[in-house]
Design a protein around this motif. Structure first.
Motif, PDB file in Angstrom:
ATOM      1  N   ASP A  73      -5.564  -7.259  -7.723  1.00 39.00           N
ATOM      2  CA  ASP A  73      -3.994  -7.061  -7.464  1.00 39.00           C
ATOM      3  C   ASP A  73      -3.341  -7.327  -8.786  1.00 39.00           C
ATOM      4  N   TYR A  76      -2.064  -2.320 -13.012  1.00 42.60           N
ATOM      5  CA  TYR A  76      -2.741  -1.649 -13.648  1.00 42.60           C
ATOM      6  C   TYR A  76      -2.541  -1.129 -15.170  1.00 42.60           C
ATOM      7  N   TYR A 121      -2.432   5.899  -3.337  1.00 41.36           N
ATOM      8  CA  TYR A 121      -3.848   5.454  -3.892  1.00 41.36           C
ATOM      9  C   TYR A 121      -4.451   6.364  -4.775  1.00 41.36           C
ATOM     10  N   THR A 139      -6.384   2.042  -7.385  1.00 42.38           N
ATOM     11  CA  THR A 139      -5.020   1.463  -7.586  1.00 42.38           C
ATOM     12  C   THR A 139      -4.205   1.926  -6.388  1.00 42.38           C
ATOM     13  N   TYR A 140      -3.359   0.930  -6.338  1.00 44.80           N
ATOM     14  CA  TYR A 140      -2.217   1.356  -5.222  1.00 44.80           C
ATOM     15  C   TYR A 140      -0.612   1.235  -5.838  1.00 44.80           C
ATOM     16  N   TYR A 143       2.434   6.123  -8.949  1.00 40.89           N
ATOM     17  CA  TYR A 143       1.682   6.542 -10.448  1.00 40.89           C
ATOM     18  C   TYR A 143       2.664   7.284 -11.395  1.00 40.89           C
ATOM     19  N   THR A 148       2.300   2.904 -14.933  1.00 40.11           N
ATOM     20  CA  THR A 148       0.791   3.014 -15.379  1.00 40.11           C
ATOM     21  C   THR A 148       0.481   2.929 -16.840  1.00 40.11           C
ATOM     22  N   THR A 155       2.356  -0.892  -9.909  1.00 38.58           N
ATOM     23  CA  THR A 155       0.895  -0.326  -9.612  1.00 38.58           C
ATOM     24  C   THR A 155      -0.111  -1.338  -9.629  1.00 38.58           C
ATOM     25  N   SER A 156      -0.955  -1.616  -8.735  1.00 40.07           N
ATOM     26  CA  SER A 156      -1.739  -2.872  -8.762  1.00 40.07           C
ATOM     27  C   SER A 156      -3.357  -2.452  -8.634  1.00 40.07           C
ATOM     28  N   VAL A 157      -4.054  -3.186  -9.072  1.00 39.71           N
ATOM     29  CA  VAL A 157      -5.645  -2.808  -9.300  1.00 39.71           C
ATOM     30  C   VAL A 157      -5.992  -3.228  -7.849  1.00 39.71           C
ATOM     31  N   ARG A 158      -6.800  -2.559  -7.090  1.00 39.39           N
ATOM     32  CA  ARG A 158      -7.371  -2.805  -5.801  1.00 39.39           C
ATOM     33  C   ARG A 158      -9.059  -3.244  -5.860  1.00 39.39           C
ATOM     34  N   TRP A 160     -12.689  -2.329  -8.782  1.00 39.53           N
ATOM     35  CA  TRP A 160     -13.215  -1.771  -9.773  1.00 39.53           C
ATOM     36  C   TRP A 160     -14.828  -1.684  -9.830  1.00 39.53           C
TER      37      TRP A 160
END
Length: 296
Positions: A73, A76, A121, A139-140, A143, A148, A155-158, A160
């Motif tokens: 979260d 990004y 997504y 990511t979610y 965009y 970004t 925009t968050s990291v879900r 990796w």
């Protein structure tokens, strides 16, 4: 025998039959197959995955040190800046426009995009050739450029996950002498693919409202089609975008950058040309870079 006596005799038989039926329903017959239940992975089969890593059927690669700064979260844009600062480059997917659909403008300003859905997504890819690794980031969020590549945080990291890059195929070196190697490399597309690095560093041209500017990305060898030189009839020739070989000879300039590096360049006219860098790796030459952006 009166009716009351018959009832008394039948009642125990009815109870016995009911019990036998209940037992049959609870216990399968000897010849019947056992009920199927979802298989449970044993502890030994479960690979350790850091929080935030994407689940995968294969065992993930050990994470490099940069992953210690990742959090689920996180923005990004922050993760992207960390990767670029540590010499990771976007891993370009030439099918991005097809995967995203429509104008797919995100494929222009985010060269790492593999695909994006309409509901926000996305999957991004980067590579690090020296480490021999690539990373996929899920990511979610919106965009757009601000969130970004800018300073936005919506925009968050879900998730990796890291994977090893493919390794160059084992094959006999056609020649350790570079001039002879180049002739053989340019005469056989299959040989050229074998002696192309797993990821090629390509300088592409980003054209937007701010003008034209070069930008380095990686491309997987299977996706790279930028080598436009063919050796035939004792000379080199230019190959156009349709695969047609120009009958006119093409003059190549080979520069020795170091003992293990050669830069090959050609020019077609005043504004168009290209160059390729080859490196001697493990006793043979590999095409590793396409360092010149195409003309706008």
């Amino acid at each position: 025998m009166n009716i009351r006596t018959q009832a008394c005799l039948l009642f125990p038989l009815i109870l016995l039959a009911a019990c036998e039926q209940a037992t049959s329903a609870a216990s399968p017959a000897k010849d019947s197959a056992p009920a199927m239940v979802p298989a449970q992975a044993t502890p030994a089969a479960v690979a350790p995955i850091q929080s935030g890593a994407a689940p995968s059927a294969s065992v993930p690669t050990a994470e490099p040190d940069i992953a210690k700064s990742f959090q689920k979260d996180m923005a990004y844009s922050d993760l992207r800046k960390k990767l670029l600062a540590e010499s990771w480059l976007p891993l370009r997917d030439p099918k991005c426009w097809e995967n995203v659909g429509g104008k797919a403008e995100v494929c222009n300003y985010l060269p790492e995009v593999e695909s994006c859905s309409a509901d926000g997504y996305c999957k991004m890819r980067f590579a690090h050739r020296e480490l021999g690794l690539r990373i996929q980031v899920g990511t979610y969020g919106p965009y757009n450029q601000e969130n970004t590549v800018g300073s936005g945080s919506a925009t968050s990291v879900r998730f990796w996950s890291f994977r090893k890059l493919d390794t160059a195929a084992a094959a006999a070196c056609p020649s350790r002498d570079f001039d002879q190697f180049l002739s053989k490399f340019a005469s056989d597309t299959s040989l050229a693919r074998t002696f192309t690095a797993p990821v090629v560093k390509v300088v592409e041209l980003l054209s937007d409202g701010e003008g034209d500017r070069p930008r380095p990305v990686y491309m997987q060898a299977a996706d790279y089609s930028g080598f436009k030189v063919r050796y035939a009839d004792g000379g080199f020739h230019y190959v156009d975008g349709e695969g047609a070989v120009d009958a006119s000879p093409l003059r190549l300039k080979v520069s020795k950058e170091s003992q293990d590096k050669r830069l090959v360049r050609y020019g077609l006219n005043m504004s168009e040309g290209n160059s390729y860098r080859f490196e001697n790796t493990n006793g043979c030459w590999l095409l590793t870079e396409d360092p010149e952006a195409p003309a706008p």
